[in-house]
Design an enzyme around this catalytic site. Structure first.
Site, PDB file in Angstrom:
ATOM      1  N   GLY A  34      42.537  63.372  57.112  1.00  0.00           N
ATOM      2  CA  GLY A  34      43.913  63.088  56.646  1.00  0.00           C
ATOM      3  C   GLY A  34      44.820  64.130  56.898  1.00  0.00           C
ATOM      4  CE  LYS A  92      51.981  69.873  44.809  1.00  0.00           C
ATOM      5  NZ  LYS A  92      50.650  69.680  45.168  1.00  0.00           N
TER       6      LYS A  92
HETATM    7  P1  ATR Z   1      49.140  63.862  49.854  1.00  0.00           P
HETATM    8  O1  ATR Z   1      50.263  64.558  49.617  1.00  0.00           O
HETATM    9  O2  ATR Z   1      48.269  63.666  48.532  1.00  0.00           O
HETATM   10  O3  ATR Z   1      48.287  64.391  50.974  1.00  0.00           O
HETATM   11  P2  ATR Z   1      50.240  61.916  51.574  1.00  0.00           P
HETATM   12  O4  ATR Z   1      51.347  62.784  51.898  1.00  0.00           O
HETATM   13  O5  ATR Z   1      50.803  60.374  51.244  1.00  0.00           O
HETATM   14  O6  ATR Z   1      49.624  62.308  50.274  1.00  0.00           O
HETATM   15  O7  ATR Z   1      49.158  61.576  52.647  1.00  0.00           O
HETATM   16  C1  ATR Z   1      48.054  60.746  52.619  1.00  0.00           C
HETATM   17  C2  ATR Z   1      47.009  61.132  53.505  1.00  0.00           C
HETATM   18  O8  ATR Z   1      45.892  60.016  53.145  1.00  0.00           O
HETATM   19  C3  ATR Z   1      47.621  60.719  55.129  1.00  0.00           C
HETATM   20  O9  ATR Z   1      46.773  61.235  55.837  1.00  0.00           O
HETATM   21  C4  ATR Z   1      47.195  59.272  55.084  1.00  0.00           C
HETATM   22  O10 ATR Z   1      46.870  58.604  56.420  1.00  0.00           O
HETATM   23  P3  ATR Z   1      48.604  58.391  57.416  1.00  0.00           P
HETATM   24  O11 ATR Z   1      49.066  59.588  57.785  1.00  0.00           O
HETATM   25  O12 ATR Z   1      47.534  57.384  58.397  1.00  0.00           O
HETATM   26  O13 ATR Z   1      49.312  57.403  56.566  1.00  0.00           O
HETATM   27  C5  ATR Z   1      46.100  59.112  54.293  1.00  0.00           C
HETATM   28  N1  ATR Z   1      45.665  57.654  53.934  1.00  0.00           N
HETATM   29  C6  ATR Z   1      46.131  56.975  52.832  1.00  0.00           C
HETATM   30  N2  ATR Z   1      45.554  55.840  52.673  1.00  0.00           N
HETATM   31  C7  ATR Z   1      44.748  55.920  53.478  1.00  0.00           C
HETATM   32  C8  ATR Z   1      43.813  54.677  54.049  1.00  0.00           C
HETATM   33  N3  ATR Z   1      43.788  53.663  53.162  1.00  0.00           N
HETATM   34  N4  ATR Z   1      43.107  54.720  55.301  1.00  0.00           N
HETATM   35  C9  ATR Z   1      43.128  55.938  55.849  1.00  0.00           C
HETATM   36  N5  ATR Z   1      44.033  56.830  55.685  1.00  0.00           N
HETATM   37  C10 ATR Z   1      44.796  56.856  54.648  1.00  0.00           C
END
Ligand code: ATR
EC number: 1.1.1.25
Length: 279
Positions: free
Chosen positions: A128, A66
């Site tokens: 998120g 993307k």
């Molecule tokens: P996408 O493009 O699908 O949104 P990404 O850019 O990897 O994926 O973002 C993942 C989101 O999920 C982030 O907000 C991440 O939190 P961090 O910014 O703190 O990393 C959140 N996330 C993923 N796994 C998590 C978990 N186990 N607990 C809390 N937040 C999580």
């Protein structure tokens, strides 16, 4: 004339987009195809050359391309430029123009299910701050709501989103703990992280004890259809909104960019749900 459409990404063999766009092509009364163009990052330049040579009319872009696809475009829509991400490319007389339809598709799906939910008195909480949250945040703040707050595990990452909204709607960054405490002030809660996605279906990003019954809890995860947080929202008497609706409406918007036709796709929400449930 045959409309040539497709998807680039890796891996994409389980994508629902071919099913969705075959339905759209039928609804629009067109002849066309929507093909998967799978390729690993080393193969991406060749895949894109092939699409150019085939004079593809348009294509979707998914993970992990993307951002990187921007290097191959001739033009960018202003929102895609601000977001730094593209999920839809339109071939305009040989020039490729990039758009981002995820956020607006999400907002369309909410308006379709809850027509009066988004207005100047509406408070939204986004859980998120990743790529999906960025697009949704950008589209929501443009509706000029009362507030759109962002709760995230990593607060600095959430703060990076704030410039996208500053001209439109007030926003604050919160910890999950504060969000849980203040939950009753929100009319819409949007879960955008991967927490709760198959196979970790027992996980839930925040507790909903303080939620109001008229609040809508929306999860963009659609596998499973009924995530833990949506189950919990139901237990608390709140309203729910499923992730597959966003998938359908971001596709509706992409199809509109490719063909100029805005289709009524509301009847496909339940069909897509049946498909996801394997019926
Ligand atoms: P996408 O493009 O699908 O949104 P990404 O850019 O990897 O994926 O973002 C993942 C989101 O999920 C982030 O907000 C991440 O939190 P961090 O910014 O703190 O990393 C959140 N996330 C993923 N796994 C998590 C978990 N186990 N607990 C809390 N937040 C999580």
């Amino acid at each position: 004339m045959t409309l040539k459409l497709g998807l680039i990404g890796h891996p994409i063999s389980h994508s629902l987009s071919p099913w969705i766009h075959a339905k759209f092509i039928d609804l629009a009364g067109l002849n066309g195809e929507y093909k998967l163009y799978e390729g690993n990052p080393n193969q991406l330049p060749d895949v894109l050359t092939q699409l150019k040579q085939n004079k593809i009319d348009g294509f979707n872009v998914t993970i992990p391309y993307k951002q990187v696809v921007l290097d191959y475009l001739d033009e960018l829509d202003s929102d895609a430029e601000i977001l730094g991400a593209v999920n839809t490319v339109v071939n305009q007389h040989g020039k490729w123009k990039g758009y981002s339809t995820d956020g607006e598709g999400y907002v369309r799906s909410i308006i379709e299910s809850f027509p009066s939910l988004l207005n100047k008195d509406t408070s939204v909480l986004i859980l998120g701050a990743g790529g999906a949250a960025r697009g949704i945040y950008r589209a929501l703040v443009q509706k000029r709501l009362k507030r759109v707050d962002i709760a995230n595990r990593t607060l600095d990452k959430a703060k990076e989103l704030l410039p996208l909204g500053k001209d439109f709607t007030p926003s604050e960054v919160l910890t999950f703990h504060t969000a849980e405490k203040n939950l009753s002030q929100y009319d819409l809660i949007v879960q955008t992280t991967s927490v709760g996605m198959k196979p970790k279906v027992q996980e839930q990003i925040i507790q909903l004890d303080n939620i109001r019954k008229d609040t809508v809890v929306s999860d963009i995860v659609y596998q499973p259809i009924m995530t833990k947080i949506l189950q919990d929202a139901k237990v608390h008497g709140a309203r729910i909104h499923h992730g597959h609706a966003m998938l359908l409406y971001q596709g509706q918007l992409a199809f509109e960019k490719w063909t100029g036709k805005k289709l009524d796709v509301s009847h496909l929400v339940d069909e897509l749900e049946d498909k996801l449930r394997g019926e």
